[in-house]
Design a protein around this motif. Structure first.
Motif, mmCIF file in Angstrom:
data_model
loop_
_atom_site.group_PDB
_atom_site.id
_atom_site.type_symbol
_atom_site.label_atom_id
_atom_site.label_comp_id
_atom_site.label_asym_id
_atom_site.label_seq_id
_atom_site.Cartn_x
_atom_site.Cartn_y
_atom_site.Cartn_z
ATOM 1 N N GLU A 75 49.239 41.876 45.283
ATOM 2 C CA GLU A 75 50.455 41.895 46.097
ATOM 3 C C GLU A 75 51.660 42.368 45.294
ATOM 4 O O GLU A 75 52.581 42.971 45.836
ATOM 5 N N ALA A 76 51.663 42.097 43.992
ATOM 6 C CA ALA A 76 52.813 42.424 43.146
ATOM 7 C C ALA A 76 52.844 43.893 42.717
ATOM 8 O O ALA A 76 53.917 44.430 42.437
ATOM 9 N N ILE A 77 51.715 44.556 42.665
ATOM 10 C CA ILE A 77 51.648 45.937 42.168
ATOM 11 C C ILE A 77 52.569 46.889 42.920
ATOM 12 O O ILE A 77 53.272 47.690 42.300
ATOM 13 N N PRO A 78 52.629 46.847 44.258
ATOM 14 C CA PRO A 78 53.510 47.792 44.957
ATOM 15 C C PRO A 78 54.995 47.674 44.583
ATOM 16 O O PRO A 78 55.745 48.625 44.774
ATOM 17 N N THR A 79 55.416 46.552 44.027
ATOM 18 C CA THR A 79 56.832 46.431 43.629
ATOM 19 C C THR A 79 57.177 47.353 42.463
ATOM 20 O O THR A 79 58.351 47.606 42.211
ATOM 21 N N LEU A 80 56.168 47.864 41.775
ATOM 22 C CA LEU A 80 56.415 48.803 40.675
ATOM 23 C C LEU A 80 56.646 50.234 41.166
ATOM 24 O O LEU A 80 57.116 51.081 40.412
ATOM 25 N N ILE A 103 38.950 47.969 41.832
ATOM 26 C CA ILE A 103 37.730 48.118 42.632
ATOM 27 C C ILE A 103 36.678 47.100 42.180
ATOM 28 O O ILE A 103 35.973 46.518 43.012
ATOM 29 N N LYS A 104 36.592 46.848 40.896
ATOM 30 C CA LYS A 104 35.611 45.893 40.380
ATOM 31 C C LYS A 104 35.896 44.455 40.819
ATOM 32 O O LYS A 104 35.013 43.610 40.752
ATOM 33 N N THR A 105 37.134 44.164 41.252
ATOM 34 C CA THR A 105 37.459 42.800 41.665
ATOM 35 C C THR A 105 36.999 42.475 43.074
ATOM 36 O O THR A 105 37.036 41.318 43.471
ATOM 37 N N ILE A 106 36.573 43.491 43.823
ATOM 38 C CA ILE A 106 36.107 43.242 45.186
ATOM 39 C C ILE A 106 34.836 42.411 45.080
ATOM 40 O O ILE A 106 33.850 42.837 44.477
ATOM 41 N N HIS A 123 41.402 40.409 50.726
ATOM 42 C CA HIS A 123 41.322 40.937 49.367
ATOM 43 C C HIS A 123 41.157 42.457 49.386
ATOM 44 O O HIS A 123 41.812 43.168 48.630
ATOM 45 N N VAL A 124 40.288 42.955 50.255
ATOM 46 C CA VAL A 124 40.060 44.402 50.346
ATOM 47 C C VAL A 124 41.346 45.108 50.775
ATOM 48 O O VAL A 124 41.717 46.143 50.215
ATOM 49 N N LEU A 125 42.044 44.560 51.768
ATOM 50 C CA LEU A 125 43.298 45.176 52.228
ATOM 51 C C LEU A 125 44.360 45.184 51.135
ATOM 52 O O LEU A 125 45.065 46.184 50.950
ATOM 53 N N LEU A 126 44.473 44.081 50.391
ATOM 54 C CA LEU A 126 45.428 44.043 49.278
ATOM 55 C C LEU A 126 45.040 45.045 48.194
ATOM 56 O O LEU A 126 45.906 45.698 47.609
ATOM 57 N N ALA A 127 43.745 45.165 47.931
ATOM 58 C CA ALA A 127 43.277 46.124 46.930
ATOM 59 C C ALA A 127 43.608 47.550 47.354
ATOM 60 O O ALA A 127 44.079 48.361 46.548
ATOM 61 N N GLN A 153 34.231 54.496 48.880
ATOM 62 C CA GLN A 153 33.100 53.645 49.187
ATOM 63 C C GLN A 153 33.490 52.494 50.090
ATOM 64 O O GLN A 153 32.709 52.029 50.869
ATOM 65 N N PHE A 154 34.723 52.023 49.940
ATOM 66 C CA PHE A 154 35.130 50.953 50.837
ATOM 67 C C PHE A 154 36.275 51.431 51.650
ATOM 68 O O PHE A 154 36.612 51.012 52.655
#
Length: 154
Positions: A75-80, A103-106, A123-127, A153-154
């Motif tokens: 969730e925090a990544i887009p703030t960058l 991708i590995k965290t899915i 989780h997938v949507l946030l990723a 792939q996803f």
């Protein structure tokens, strides 16, 4: 309280598990790094992103066992995105590696026929949102074919 007891954010009750404190510290660090990057002067932002922010975020993402911490980081990544776009020609060296780490965290293969839970879908949507932000942060949005294949792939 005794003179050696910590107060406030760093205090803990006897019931608090050390692992819970570590995980809470990780999410605070991820949020602080992304929000703090919005206030760093543009002259020093690229060096801080390369030396501190992205390596630490990737470390938190890979090391945590908590889905809450992973989701908070995603969730925090887009703030960058905005501070990096203001830089113009920022060469995001670790972008593809960071995307592969996300991708590995899915937790499961979303393309499979296995029943999905609301938590997995979230989780997938946030990723996907984090990955799209990482694509848009780069001055060169071209993505190497292996990374494209993994994302599609996803």
């Amino acid at each position: 309280r005794g003179p050696g007891e910590k107060k406030g954010l760093f205090s803990s009750s006897p019931k608090t598990n050390k692992k819970e404190l570590v995980e809470a510290s990780r999410i605070i660090a991820a949020g602080g790094l992304t929000q703090g990057s919005r206030r760093i002067p543009q002259a020093v932002l690229p060096s801080r992103l390369d030396a501190s922010v992205f390596p630490t975020l990737m470390s938190i993402l890979v090391d945590t066992k908590s889905s809450e911490v992973r989701e908070g980081l995603l969730e925090a990544i887009p703030t960058l995105e905005n501070p990096i776009k203001k830089l113009g020609e920022y060469n995001f060296r670790a972008r593809d590696q960071f995307i592969e780490s996300i991708i590995k965290t899915i937790p499961a293969d979303p393309a499979s026929k296995a029943p999905s839970s609301p938590g997995l879908l979230r989780h997938v949507l946030l990723a996907l949102k984090a990955i799209s932000s990482l694509f848009l942060m780069s001055a060169t949005p071209a993505v190497p074919q292996p990374v494209q294949d993994k994302v599609t792939q996803f």
